[in-house]
Design a protein around this motif. Structure first.
Motif, PDB file in Angstrom:
ATOM      1  N   VAL A   8     106.926  69.780 -39.761  1.00 41.96           N
ATOM      2  CA  VAL A   8     106.949  71.238 -39.672  1.00 41.96           C
ATOM      3  C   VAL A   8     108.201  71.742 -38.968  1.00 41.96           C
ATOM      4  O   VAL A   8     108.806  71.039 -38.163  1.00 41.96           O
ATOM      5  N   ARG A   9     108.556  72.958 -39.306  1.00 37.52           N
ATOM      6  CA  ARG A   9     109.605  73.668 -38.552  1.00 37.52           C
ATOM      7  C   ARG A   9     109.013  74.317 -37.323  1.00 37.52           C
ATOM      8  O   ARG A   9     109.671  74.476 -36.306  1.00 37.52           O
ATOM      9  N   GLU A  10     107.733  74.705 -37.445  1.00 38.92           N
ATOM     10  CA  GLU A  10     106.980  75.264 -36.321  1.00 38.92           C
ATOM     11  C   GLU A  10     105.512  75.240 -36.700  1.00 38.92           C
ATOM     12  O   GLU A  10     105.162  75.238 -37.888  1.00 38.92           O
ATOM     13  N   ALA A  11     104.644  75.216 -35.687  1.00 44.49           N
ATOM     14  CA  ALA A  11     103.201  75.251 -35.935  1.00 44.49           C
ATOM     15  C   ALA A  11     102.501  75.753 -34.681  1.00 44.49           C
ATOM     16  O   ALA A  11     102.984  75.563 -33.565  1.00 44.49           O
ATOM     17  N   ILE A  23     104.139  74.323 -31.235  1.00 45.91           N
ATOM     18  CA  ILE A  23     105.354  73.511 -31.167  1.00 45.91           C
ATOM     19  C   ILE A  23     106.420  74.154 -32.050  1.00 45.91           C
ATOM     20  O   ILE A  23     106.103  74.956 -32.929  1.00 45.91           O
ATOM     21  N   GLY A  24     107.661  73.776 -31.819  1.00 43.93           N
ATOM     22  CA  GLY A  24     108.739  74.084 -32.742  1.00 43.93           C
ATOM     23  C   GLY A  24     108.763  72.985 -33.794  1.00 43.93           C
ATOM     24  O   GLY A  24     107.718  72.542 -34.276  1.00 43.93           O
ATOM     25  N   ALA A  25     109.942  72.501 -34.121  1.00 40.53           N
ATOM     26  CA  ALA A  25     110.063  71.435 -35.121  1.00 40.53           C
ATOM     27  C   ALA A  25     109.357  70.178 -34.632  1.00 40.53           C
ATOM     28  O   ALA A  25     109.391  69.847 -33.445  1.00 40.53           O
ATOM     29  N   GLY A  26     108.701  69.496 -35.555  1.00 39.59           N
ATOM     30  CA  GLY A  26     108.002  68.268 -35.205  1.00 39.59           C
ATOM     31  C   GLY A  26     106.942  67.926 -36.211  1.00 39.59           C
ATOM     32  O   GLY A  26     107.133  68.139 -37.416  1.00 39.59           O
ATOM     33  N   LEU A  27     105.804  67.433 -35.721  1.00 42.01           N
ATOM     34  CA  LEU A  27     104.724  66.989 -36.589  1.00 42.01           C
ATOM     35  C   LEU A  27     103.423  67.709 -36.254  1.00 42.01           C
ATOM     36  O   LEU A  27     102.996  67.745 -35.094  1.00 42.01           O
ATOM     37  N   MET A  28     102.799  68.257 -37.265  1.00 46.28           N
ATOM     38  CA  MET A  28     101.441  68.782 -37.190  1.00 46.28           C
ATOM     39  C   MET A  28     100.542  67.627 -37.600  1.00 46.28           C
ATOM     40  O   MET A  28     100.713  67.059 -38.680  1.00 46.28           O
ATOM     41  N   VAL A  29      99.609  67.239 -36.730  1.00 47.94           N
ATOM     42  CA  VAL A  29      98.771  66.063 -36.974  1.00 47.94           C
ATOM     43  C   VAL A  29      97.305  66.484 -36.976  1.00 47.94           C
ATOM     44  O   VAL A  29      96.768  66.891 -35.946  1.00 47.94           O
ATOM     45  N   LEU A  30      96.672  66.414 -38.134  1.00 46.00           N
ATOM     46  CA  LEU A  30      95.237  66.621 -38.253  1.00 46.00           C
ATOM     47  C   LEU A  30      94.605  65.242 -38.151  1.00 46.00           C
ATOM     48  O   LEU A  30      94.957  64.344 -38.920  1.00 46.00           O
ATOM     49  N   VAL A  31      93.706  65.047 -37.184  1.00 47.40           N
ATOM     50  CA  VAL A  31      93.180  63.711 -36.919  1.00 47.40           C
ATOM     51  C   VAL A  31      91.656  63.704 -36.947  1.00 47.40           C
ATOM     52  O   VAL A  31      91.013  64.658 -36.515  1.00 47.40           O
ATOM     53  N   CYS A  32      91.099  62.624 -37.504  1.00 46.37           N
ATOM     54  CA  CYS A  32      89.658  62.482 -37.674  1.00 46.37           C
ATOM     55  C   CYS A  32      89.225  61.085 -37.236  1.00 46.37           C
ATOM     56  O   CYS A  32      89.760  60.088 -37.720  1.00 46.37           O
ATOM     57  N   ALA A  33      88.243  61.044 -36.347  1.00 47.62           N
ATOM     58  CA  ALA A  33      87.614  59.775 -35.987  1.00 47.62           C
ATOM     59  C   ALA A  33      86.435  59.552 -36.926  1.00 47.62           C
ATOM     60  O   ALA A  33      85.635  60.467 -37.157  1.00 47.62           O
TER      61      ALA A  33
END
Length: 146
Positions: A8-11, A23-33
């Motif tokens: 992502v550029r931002e999220a 966050i600015g640039a980086g990773l959007m992480v959707l996580v599931c156990a």
């Protein structure tokens, strides 16, 4: 554990129109156990995530990790990644970890991420969240550690 990772550029994540994580640039992480997951899967998922080379180098090749570019991580719990559509059109979520175990593993994952990476924001486990992001690329990668 399962995750969907988006460059992502931002999220940001909002609850009742209030930003709870951004966050600015980086990773959007959707996580599931999922049922039967342990800290071992969380550790392997995080290690892979931090080294995942999906950011461009000077030549425009995806050759850099979120650590290399000093990007942020926005980690959001998403039990619906455990959806099973085998029985029809309404998803079953029986493969997701029980809420208490899901929260424990999510909290563990976030704690380890914060120990390993300088910029980590989160959503709120089990909350009704609105997620806003600008997907860069778009680059979206599904991940699973079993």
């Amino acid at each position: 554990m399962k995750a969907v990772v988006q460059r992502v550029r931002e999220a940001r994540v909002e609850i009742d129109a209030e930003v709870v994580g951004a966050i600015g640039a980086g990773l959007m992480v959707l996580v599931c156990a999922e049922r039967g997951d342990s800290e071992s899967q969380a550790d392997r998922l995080l290690a892979k995530l931090l080294k995942l080379r999906i950011f461009s180098d000077e030549a425009g090749k995806m050759n850099r990790s979120v650590q290399d570019v000093r990007g942020g991580l926005l980690i959001v719990s998403q039990f619906t990644l455990a959806a099973d559509l085998g029985g029809g059109n309404r998803p079953s979520f029986g493969g997701a970890a029980a809420p208490e175990e899901g929260r424990r593993l999510y909290d563990y994952f976030v704690q380890k991420a914060r120990e390993s990476h300088p910029v980590v924001a989160t959503g709120v486990f089990a909350a009704d969240m609105q997620v806003h992001l600008v997907n860069d690329g778009p680059v979206t990668i599904p991940m699973q550690m079993s």
